[in-house]
Design a protein around this motif. Structure first.
Motif, short mmCIF file in Angstrom:
data_model
loop_
_atom_site.label_atom_id
_atom_site.label_comp_id
_atom_site.label_asym_id
_atom_site.label_seq_id
_atom_site.Cartn_x
_atom_site.Cartn_y
_atom_site.Cartn_z
N GLU A 48 -7.14 11.63 1.76
CA GLU A 48 -7.01 11.45 0.31
C GLU A 48 -6.32 10.13 0.00
OE1 GLU A 48 -4.95 14.78 -1.35
OE2 GLU A 48 -6.23 16.25 -0.36
N CYS A 49 -5.31 9.81 0.79
CA CYS A 49 -4.58 8.56 0.60
C CYS A 49 -5.50 7.36 0.83
CB CYS A 49 -3.39 8.51 1.57
SG CYS A 49 -2.36 7.04 1.40
N VAL A 97 -7.66 6.73 -2.22
CA VAL A 97 -6.91 6.10 -3.31
C VAL A 97 -6.65 4.63 -3.00
CG1 VAL A 97 -4.72 6.09 -4.58
CG2 VAL A 97 -5.85 8.26 -4.06
N GLU A 116 -8.19 2.14 -5.60
CA GLU A 116 -7.23 1.69 -6.61
C GLU A 116 -6.30 0.57 -6.15
OE1 GLU A 116 -5.09 5.03 -8.18
OE2 GLU A 116 -6.88 6.32 -8.25
N LEU A 127 1.39 7.78 -3.75
CA LEU A 127 0.16 8.02 -2.99
C LEU A 127 0.14 9.43 -2.42
CD1 LEU A 127 0.05 4.66 -0.99
CD2 LEU A 127 -1.38 5.28 -2.95
#
Length: 300
Positions: free
Chosen positions: A98-99, A102, A106, A121
Motif C-alpha cells: 500500500e505504501c 502511495v 503521490e 504513509l
C-alpha cells in the motif's frame, strides 16, 4: 546529557562509540553506499521482529525485483505476500505494498525525507519514519528501538531493563546525539549496533563494550525485576495462520476449503478462527464460488 534520578549528569561518549562502530560494524547490505531510501525503508519494515539472518536474502531479492516503489505497486498484493515468504507478520508486506502505491502515485516514486510526511504513509510508524529520515537522509533525529532503549537504560540510568516505551525515550535519546548532523546519524546506527550485538537483552558481553563508563556496570549490574516468558509458537493461532498462508502461497490460483482444512488438523475451531482473521486482515480473499486465495488473486 541525561540524568539518572537525582545524581550527576551521565552521557554516552559519542566519539568512542562511533569509532567502535566504524571499526567493527556488521557489513549489512542496506548500510552500504548507493542504497536508496526506498530500499532502506524495505529493510526497516522487514527487520521489525525478524532477525537479520532471515531478512537479508529476502531483502536482496526484493531490491532486484522491486527497485523502486512503482515496481512493487504494479505487482498484486498476492505477489508481494508470496515473496514475503517466512518472514512472519505478513500484514507488514501488505502495508508496504500500500505504501509503494502511495509513493508511486503521490510522491513521484520517491520516499519523502520529512518525518511528518513519512508518518502519513501506510504502515509507517514513529520508529520507521525516523529511521528512514536518519539512515537514508542523514538527518539528526532520534531513532529509538528496543536495542537503543536498553543501551540508554543501562549506560545512562543504571537499569537492567528499559521498561515500557514512553514519550521521554525520544527526548532522552535526542539529548545524546552529537551536535554535528553527520555524526548524529552515525551515532544512531552505532547505538543500535551496540544493543544488537553487545548490550543484548539476555547475555550482555560487557567485556566487548567500547563505552568507557556505564551506570549499570558501576552499580554492580543489578538484576532485572522483569520476568521473561518464552513466547510459544507451536500450536498457536500464528502458526495456524502461517500454515494456511503456506497453502495459498504455493497455489497458482484459488483453492478449495478442503486444502486449508488439511493444512491444520489439530483444532478445527482454531483453524476457522485463523482463516477468519486472515480474511479480516485482508491477507486472504474468498471468491464468489467459495474458494480462497491470497489478496488480489480471488479473480485468478
Amino acid at each position: 546529557m541525561c540524568r539518572s534520578g537525582g545524581g550527576a549528569a551521565v552521557s554516552i561518549d559519542s566519539d568512542v562509540l562511533i569509532d567502535w562502530y566504524e571499526e567493527t560494524a556488521r557489513d549489512l547490505p542496506w548500510r552500504r553506499a548507493g542504497v536508496s531510501a526506498w530500499q532502506i525503508l524495505m529493510s526497516e519494515i522487514m527487520l521489525q521482529q525478524t532477525p537479520v539472518v532471515r531478512v537479508e536474502p529476502v531483502w536482496r531479492e526484493w531490491v532486484a525485483r522491486w527497485p523502486v516503489p512503482s515496481a512493487m505497486a504494479a505487482a498484486s498484493p498476492g505477489e508481494v505476500l508470496r515473496a514475503w515468504g517466512k518472514l512472519g507478520y505478513p500484514r507488514r508486506a501488505l502495508r508496504l505494498h500500500e505504501c509503494a502505491r502511495v509513493l508511486a502515485e503521490e510522491h513521484g516514486d520517491a520516499v519523502p525525507d520529512d518525518v511528518e510526511v513519512l508518518l502519513g504513509l501506510p504502515g509507517i510508524g514513529a520508529y520507521t519514519a525516523r529511521a528512514v529520515a536518519c539512515f537514508a537522509y542523514g538527518q539528526r533525529v532520534p531513532v529509538v528501538d528496543t536495542n537503543v532503549r536498553r543501551v540508554v537504560a543501562r549506560a545512562v540510568h543504571g537499569r537492567a531493563e528499559a521498561g515500557n516505551p514512553a514519550a521521554r525515550d525520544l527526548m532522552e535519546t535526542e539529548e545524546l546525539l552529537p551536535v554535528r548532523i553527520d555524526r548524529a546519524a552515525v551515532f544512531s546506527a552505532a547505538l543500535m549496533e551496540l544493543g544488537g550485538v553487545v548490550c543484548t537483552a539476555r547475555t550482555p558481553d560487557c567485556e566487548l563494550c567500547p563505552l568507557p563508563s556505564c551506570a549499570w556496570v558501576a552499580a554492580g549490574r543489578p538484576a532485572s525485576d522483569v520476568v521473561r516468558r518464552t513466547q510459544k509458537y507451536d500450536g498457536t493461532d500464528r502458526q495456524a495462520r502461517g500454515r494456511l498462508l503456506d497453502v495459498l502461497r504455493g497455489a497458482s490460483g484459488p483453492v478449495e476449503r478442503v486444502a486449508l482444512d488439511l493444512a491444520w488438523t489439530r483444532d478445527p475451531g482454531q483453524r476457522a478462527r485463523a482463516l477468519d482473521s486472515l480474511l479480516t486482515d485482508g491477507l486472504v480473499e474468498q471468491t464468489s464460488d467459495g474458494l480462497f486465495a491470497l489478496a488480489g488473486e480471488a479473480g485468478a
